[in-house]
Write an enzyme that holds these catalytic residues in place. Structure first.
Site, PDB file in Angstrom:
ATOM      1  N   HIS A  24      -7.619  -4.584   9.718  1.00 38.18           N
ATOM      2  CA  HIS A  24      -7.263  -4.405   8.298  1.00 38.18           C
ATOM      3  C   HIS A  24      -5.980  -5.155   7.956  1.00 38.18           C
ATOM      4  CE1 HIS A  24      -4.890  -0.388   9.150  1.00 38.18           C
ATOM      5  NE2 HIS A  24      -4.050  -1.403   9.128  1.00 38.18           N
ATOM      6  N   ASP A  65       0.816  -1.209   0.000  1.00 40.01           N
ATOM      7  CA  ASP A  65       0.000   0.000   0.000  1.00 40.01           C
ATOM      8  C   ASP A  65       0.851   1.261   0.000  1.00 40.01           C
ATOM      9  OD1 ASP A  65       0.912  -0.548   2.578  1.00 40.01           O
ATOM     10  OD2 ASP A  65      -1.071  -1.012   3.350  1.00 40.01           O
TER      11      ASP A  65
HETATM   12  C1  F6R Z   1       1.294  -1.738   6.133  1.00 37.29           C
HETATM   13  C2  F6R Z   1       0.024  -2.428   6.186  1.00 37.29           C
HETATM   14  C3  F6R Z   1      -0.820  -2.419   7.427  1.00 37.29           C
HETATM   15  C4  F6R Z   1      -0.041  -2.753   8.698  1.00 37.29           C
HETATM   16  C5  F6R Z   1      -0.952  -2.666   9.909  1.00 37.29           C
HETATM   17  C6  F6R Z   1      -0.225  -2.960  11.197  1.00 37.29           C
HETATM   18  O1  F6R Z   1       1.850  -1.852   4.834  1.00 37.29           O
HETATM   19  O2  F6R Z   1      -0.334  -2.966   5.223  1.00 37.29           O
HETATM   20  O3  F6R Z   1      -1.862  -3.359   7.254  1.00 37.29           O
HETATM   21  O4  F6R Z   1       0.496  -4.044   8.591  1.00 37.29           O
HETATM   22  O5  F6R Z   1      -1.507  -1.380   9.979  1.00 37.29           O
HETATM   23  O6  F6R Z   1       0.693  -1.938  11.443  1.00 37.29           O
HETATM   24  P1  F6R Z   1       1.777  -2.122  12.593  1.00 37.29           P
HETATM   25  O7  F6R Z   1       2.611  -3.273  12.204  1.00 37.29           O
HETATM   26  O8  F6R Z   1       2.548  -0.833  12.565  1.00 37.29           O
HETATM   27  O9  F6R Z   1       1.026  -2.348  13.850  1.00 37.29           O
END
Ligand code: F6R
Length: 256
Positions: free
Chosen positions: A138, A67
């Site tokens: 998500h 993304d």
């Molecule tokens: C990032 C992405 C998001 C993150 C998610 C968790 O490219 O696709 O789905 O994996 O927001 O973020 P963290 O790991 O920072 O808790």
């Protein structure tokens, strides 16, 4: 879905690296799906160590990010392009020219999203998609109620996601309101999924993903339909699982 519960986030990184390397074995041109965020940082650090030790070579790998923000210059230090270059491409010794990130900085976002899908198809699909999970369930930026059939497209970020990601931005900067993200259908096309999650803040949503009903209200629950989904979590993220003992038993009693 295979669930592995680790002692801590360092072990999550090591076990996930084993999985990623095993799935890429024998691939001349491995195709990696790359997530940003905090969750996979231990995994990338471990992959860097393994590459330095000669266990794996990413020089010829292709990479596709999940993304990107809309309206943020790709050269902005917080763009996902820059983040991926800094946290993944450089440490792993990937060729930056072979790493694609959705384009959120063009006039025709829909056409750019379609081109991105085409580039993934031309690469023969993603061998291993690395995933984290948002506190609202998500994956990529497929917010709750996203279609399970969705492809790369523009999405509006929820306030919760913008609040979660505000920690990366300076006080006087606003978190973008929109993104371009691979769709849930796109992610499900990957040959292998490796999801990592750690910490108590993820416990509730991890349980919903693994044990809850498959629902667009928890987009990550679609992983229940993937044939090769590996979910690697630490004890804190596993705290709400009813089947935690079963998952530990399975891991400790693999058939010979
Ligand atoms: C990032 C992405 C998001 C993150 C998610 C968790 O490219 O696709 O789905 O994996 O927001 O973020 P963290 O790991 O920072 O808790």
């Amino acid at each position: 879905m295979e669930v592995v519960i680790c002692q801590d986030e360092e072990q999550v990184g090591a076990v996930a690296a084993d999985r990623v390397i095993a799935q890429l074995h024998g691939r001349q041109t491995p195709v990696l799906g790359l997530a940003t965020g905090s969750s996979p940082l231990n995994l990338y650090a471990e992959l860097k160590r393994r590459a330095a030790a000669g266990d794996v070579d990413f020089a010829h790998a292709l990479g596709f990010a999940l993304d990107e923000y809309v309206g943020l210059d790709p050269k902005h230090p917080l763009s996902y392009r820059e983040t991926i270059l800094r946290t993944v491409v450089e440490p792993l010794g990937m060729n930056p020219d072979r790493v694609m990130v959705p384009n959120g900085f063009v006039a025709d976002l829909a056409a750019a999203a379609e081109e991105y899908e085409e580039a993934m198809r031309e690469a023969g699909g993603i061998d291993v998609q690395i995933l984290g999970i948002g506190s609202n369930g998500h994956i990529g930026f497929n917010e709750p109620t996203s279609s399970f059939a969705s492809r790369t497209r523009v999405k509006t970020l929820t306030q919760q996601t913008r609040d979660d990601n505000a920690r990366f931005f300076a006080e006087d900067e606003t978190v973008p309101t929109h993104c371009v993200t691979q769709g849930l259908g796109t992610i499900m096309d990957a040959h292998n999924l490796v999801m990592v999650a750690s910490g108590p803040a993820k416990a509730e949503i991890v349980a919903a993903m693994i044990e809850g009903p498959v629902s667009a209200m928890c987009p990550a629950s679609i992983l229940q339909f993937h044939r090769r989904a590996f979910v690697i979590i630490d004890e804190a993220a596993a705290a709400n699982l009813q089947y935690a003992d079963y998952f530990r038993h399975v891991a400790a009693n693999q058939p010979a």
